[in-house]
Design a protein around this motif. Structure first.
Motif, short mmCIF file in Angstrom:
data_model
loop_
_atom_site.label_atom_id
_atom_site.label_comp_id
_atom_site.label_asym_id
_atom_site.label_seq_id
_atom_site.Cartn_x
_atom_site.Cartn_y
_atom_site.Cartn_z
N ARG A 76 0.85 -1.03 0.07
CA ARG A 76 -0.06 -0.09 0.17
C ARG A 76 0.83 1.30 -0.09
O ARG A 76 0.69 2.15 -0.77
CB ARG A 76 -0.99 -0.03 1.22
CG ARG A 76 -2.12 0.83 1.29
CD ARG A 76 -2.90 0.81 2.54
NE ARG A 76 -4.11 1.44 2.29
CZ ARG A 76 -5.30 1.23 1.86
NH1 ARG A 76 -5.36 0.13 1.17
NH2 ARG A 76 -6.16 2.21 1.81
N ARG A 113 1.38 4.16 -2.74
CA ARG A 113 1.20 5.69 -2.57
C ARG A 113 2.43 6.49 -3.03
O ARG A 113 2.06 7.43 -3.38
CB ARG A 113 0.82 5.87 -1.01
CG ARG A 113 -0.60 5.45 -0.50
CD ARG A 113 -0.38 5.24 1.03
NE ARG A 113 -1.88 5.46 1.37
CZ ARG A 113 -2.16 4.96 2.75
NH1 ARG A 113 -1.18 4.52 3.54
NH2 ARG A 113 -3.51 4.90 3.12
N SER A 166 2.37 6.80 -6.69
CA SER A 166 1.28 7.86 -6.98
C SER A 166 1.67 9.15 -6.54
O SER A 166 1.36 10.18 -7.44
CB SER A 166 -0.02 7.38 -6.43
OG SER A 166 -1.09 8.34 -6.59
N ARG A 167 2.47 9.48 -5.50
CA ARG A 167 2.79 10.82 -5.01
C ARG A 167 3.57 11.31 -5.97
O ARG A 167 3.86 12.72 -6.47
CB ARG A 167 3.45 10.74 -3.81
CG ARG A 167 4.10 11.83 -3.21
CD ARG A 167 5.02 11.61 -2.02
NE ARG A 167 6.22 11.01 -2.39
CZ ARG A 167 6.74 10.12 -1.89
NH1 ARG A 167 6.31 9.41 -0.70
NH2 ARG A 167 8.02 9.69 -2.26
N GLN A 208 -10.12 -3.02 0.49
CA GLN A 208 -8.85 -2.26 0.86
C GLN A 208 -8.42 -1.76 -0.46
O GLN A 208 -7.89 -0.52 -0.52
CB GLN A 208 -8.32 -3.13 1.69
CG GLN A 208 -8.29 -3.33 3.13
CD GLN A 208 -7.52 -4.30 3.78
OE1 GLN A 208 -7.44 -5.62 3.38
NE2 GLN A 208 -6.86 -3.92 4.85
N SER A 247 -10.48 1.19 -1.77
CA SER A 247 -10.28 2.33 -0.93
C SER A 247 -9.00 3.03 -1.22
O SER A 247 -9.02 4.29 -1.28
CB SER A 247 -10.23 1.73 0.52
OG SER A 247 -9.80 3.01 1.25
N LEU A 248 -7.99 2.14 -1.67
CA LEU A 248 -6.57 2.71 -1.94
C LEU A 248 -6.81 3.68 -3.42
O LEU A 248 -6.13 4.62 -3.49
CB LEU A 248 -5.60 1.89 -1.93
CG LEU A 248 -4.07 2.38 -2.28
CD1 LEU A 248 -3.90 3.18 -1.49
CD2 LEU A 248 -3.06 1.02 -2.51
N GLN A 301 -9.63 4.80 -4.61
CA GLN A 301 -10.16 6.09 -4.50
C GLN A 301 -9.36 7.23 -3.72
O GLN A 301 -9.44 8.39 -4.20
CB GLN A 301 -11.26 5.85 -3.14
CG GLN A 301 -12.41 4.75 -3.86
CD GLN A 301 -13.60 5.72 -4.34
OE1 GLN A 301 -14.07 6.50 -3.75
NE2 GLN A 301 -14.41 5.03 -5.27
N GLU A 302 -8.56 6.79 -3.02
CA GLU A 302 -7.57 7.94 -2.41
C GLU A 302 -6.45 8.25 -3.27
O GLU A 302 -6.00 9.34 -3.54
CB GLU A 302 -6.71 6.98 -1.02
CG GLU A 302 -5.55 7.75 -0.59
CD GLU A 302 -4.58 7.01 0.37
OE1 GLU A 302 -3.48 7.38 0.41
OE2 GLU A 302 -5.08 6.20 1.00
N LEU A 303 -6.13 7.45 -4.21
CA LEU A 303 -4.97 7.84 -5.23
C LEU A 303 -5.41 8.60 -6.52
O LEU A 303 -4.77 9.30 -6.97
CB LEU A 303 -3.95 6.42 -5.70
CG LEU A 303 -3.46 5.83 -4.77
CD1 LEU A 303 -2.86 4.77 -5.04
CD2 LEU A 303 -2.55 6.76 -3.74
N GLY A 304 -6.86 8.22 -6.83
CA GLY A 304 -7.26 9.11 -8.04
C GLY A 304 -7.31 8.35 -9.03
O GLY A 304 -6.97 7.08 -9.31
#
Length: 253
Positions: free
Chosen positions: A19, A23, A26-27, A42, A45-46, A48-51
């Motif tokens: 995870r 991230r 993606s950053r 999960q 959900s990740l 959704q967080e990363l776009g």
């Protein structure tokens, strides 16, 4: 190739270290494939967080057919092939020094399960991406290892042996694929605080590691993820077949 231009597959990316690796990429602007096997909620959900530069696909990376389909799905989704593979998935293993099987109890089936999760899975992901990487004359493969190979403070027989085999796999692939512009490296961590796999580890063990490490702290998953970025970045373009310890200096090569 800049990190922002890469399409990165992270196996076992829905939890823990995977995870954080997803991230981290993606950053830096990369497009990320979040591979999962059991943790669909999960994984989503990740994403959704990363776009919109991230997508989740289910696949058992020990299954050749599922892996090939995973790469085809990723290529269709992003309109370009995978450039970067992070072999991170960990199959059914907990870092529990109390319940760990010793030399009297360990069985070949235990070894086989971990060897399939480490080496077999990595072979399938590498081979699924090779044709496109060869055509692009670019590829980055990063395998996740452990400092227990050099310093088996707890004899996790099956896990550590599988990671030792993965190191051999890494170096042989590096020797074979360099001519195509593909680098193959390994990042080896110590016990990370905290992932699902390390959740069974006692505070006393973490404190012992902290006291034994030059940085006087236990490495976090996000810190190890940053070391993975190095091997995918342009700064490592002349580096292949190497194994970096991201453990705060506990093991020094």
């Amino acid at each position: 190739m800049e990190l922002k231009d890469q399409i990165v597959l992270v196996s076992g990316a829905s939890r823990g270290l995977g995870r954080e690796i997803a991230r981290a990429f993606s950053r830096e602007g990369a497009r990320v494939i979040v591979n999962y096997f059991n943790s669909a909620e999960q994984a989503e959900s990740l994403v959704q967080e990363l776009g919109d530069k991230a997508v989740a696909f289910r696949a058992d990376v020990r299954d050749d057919g599922q892996v090939k389909n995973l790469f085809e799905q990723a290529k269709a989704h992003f309109g370009s092939p995978v450039t970067t593979i992070v072999n991170n998935a960990l199959v059914s293993f907990k870092f529990d020094p109390v319940k760990n099987k010793d030399a009297f109890a360990i069985r070949w089936e235990d070894y086989l399960q971990q060897l399939e999760g480490a080496v077999k899975a990595s072979l399938y992901t590498v081979q699924a991406g090779l044709d496109d990487m060869k055509e692009q004359k670019f590829g980055r493969i990063i395998n996740i290892g452990t400092n227990l190979v050099q310093h088996p403070v707890v004899p996790y027989h099956d896990y550590t042996t599988s990671k030792a085999a993965l190191l051999g796999f890494t170096r042989n692939m590096a020797a074979d694929l360099g001519k195509y512009g593909i680098t193959v490296n390994m990042v080896s961590g110590g016990l990370l605080k905290t992932t699902g796999a390390s959740a069974a580890t006692s505070d006393e063990v973490f404190e012992l590691i902290k006291a034994s490490t030059p940085l006087r702290r236990v490495t976090a998953p996000s810190e190890m993820a940053d070391a993975v970025l190095f091997f995918a970045s342009p700064w490592s373009r002349a580096v292949t077949g190497q194994n970096i310890m991201a453990d705060g200096g506990l093991v020094m090569n």
